[in-house]
Design an enzyme around this catalytic site. Sequence first.
Site, PDB file in Angstrom:
ATOM      1  CB  ALA A  58      -1.130  -0.028   1.133  1.00  0.00           C
ATOM      2  CE1 TYR A  59       2.426   7.822  -1.896  1.00  0.00           C
ATOM      3  CE2 TYR A  59       0.873   8.188  -0.267  1.00  0.00           C
ATOM      4  CZ  TYR A  59       1.879   8.460  -1.172  1.00  0.00           C
ATOM      5  OH  TYR A  59       2.592   9.950  -1.190  1.00  0.00           O
ATOM      6  CB  THR A  99      -7.082   1.791   6.454  1.00  0.00           C
ATOM      7  OG1 THR A  99      -7.113   2.922   7.269  1.00  0.00           O
ATOM      8  CG2 THR A  99      -7.461   2.592   5.162  1.00  0.00           C
ATOM      9  CG  ASP A 100      -8.978   3.695  10.869  1.00  0.00           C
ATOM     10  OD1 ASP A 100      -7.809   3.281  10.445  1.00  0.00           O
ATOM     11  OD2 ASP A 100      -9.050   4.779  11.371  1.00  0.00           O
ATOM     12  CE1 TYR A 123      -3.312   4.679   3.181  1.00  0.00           C
ATOM     13  CE2 TYR A 123      -4.707   5.200   5.091  1.00  0.00           C
ATOM     14  CZ  TYR A 123      -4.010   4.257   4.447  1.00  0.00           C
ATOM     15  OH  TYR A 123      -3.888   2.974   4.876  1.00  0.00           O
ATOM     16  CE  LYS A 127      -5.678   0.651   2.136  1.00  0.00           C
ATOM     17  NZ  LYS A 127      -4.808  -0.632   1.651  1.00  0.00           N
ATOM     18  CD1 TRP A 148      -6.126   3.917  14.860  1.00  0.00           C
ATOM     19  CD2 TRP A 148      -5.612   4.210  16.954  1.00  0.00           C
ATOM     20  NE1 TRP A 148      -6.524   5.128  15.327  1.00  0.00           N
ATOM     21  CE2 TRP A 148      -6.401   5.451  16.688  1.00  0.00           C
ATOM     22  CE3 TRP A 148      -5.246   4.219  18.394  1.00  0.00           C
ATOM     23  CZ2 TRP A 148      -7.090   6.212  17.490  1.00  0.00           C
ATOM     24  CZ3 TRP A 148      -5.833   5.103  19.201  1.00  0.00           C
ATOM     25  CH2 TRP A 148      -6.785   6.111  18.800  1.00  0.00           C
TER      26      TRP A 148
END
Length: 292
Positions: A58-59, A99-100, A123, A127, A148
């Site tokens: 991932a970036y 991701t959250d 971001y 995603k 996290w």
Amino acid sequence: MIWIIGNQGMLGKELSRYFDEAGLPHVGSDREISILEPSALRNFTKKHRPDWIVNCSAYTAVDKAEEEESAAFALNRDGPANIAEAAADLNVPLIHISTDYVFDGSSAEPLAEDAATGPQSVYGRSKLAGEEAVRKITERHFIMRTAWLYGEFGSNFVYTMLKLMESRDSIKVVDDQKGSPTWARELALLISVIIGSGSTAYGTYHFSGEGECSWYGFAREIYRLGREKGVLTSECEINPCPSSEFPTPARRPRYSLLCKEKVKREYGLEIPDWKDSLAEFFSFADIPLNAV
């Protein structure tokens, strides 16, 4: 055979170690096999014939992504799309890490998998676009949203805090963003359970530690354990502050607590409280004394 894409990152390295311990055969790749080159992915699959693919690439430069939108979308949307195509061609399952940040952070209750998304950063948008590409291309997918994340390998909040705490008399840490820390090793355990069981319960899942804290609360527990375990030799005062004192180019979710009922129900997991996991991390990880 399991193919770990991004095997040199925090989670990728943890997965490699965990798969070794579990006796799960695996191969890995990182930047030497570009996820932006479908031909490179095809050549790799022809050589190794993986039965599962886990995409940890991932970036992740959240703030830099605000200036490098095309790069972020290339690695977080186009790359996963290419990987999903490779998985579909092989007819093998794909586990894709998300991701959250796909949420807007306005919730006051733990976020379920079907909660409305609304990313507030490049971001996060990239995603989410990656998730959508994976869903569109292959039905045999597991999208694992986490938050996290910390671990033994690479830079993360735990190591950053330990460095600051060892070098300064006092620090300020944001106290108005809520979530739950996630030990990369426990995410690796979940992934190994999915693969080892041959699960076909495809879809989107949430996984993080249990419990809730702010970054300030997280930092206080890092300090307590660092002093207790002898990792920190200097005293440091930790003070709470609002996020407005640390303005960043990318907007962070103010609330990132993920609901884990689906993953617990499907895989029978007992997820430890984040404090217990952090304590286990301090006992387990090879944290260099005074040199974190």
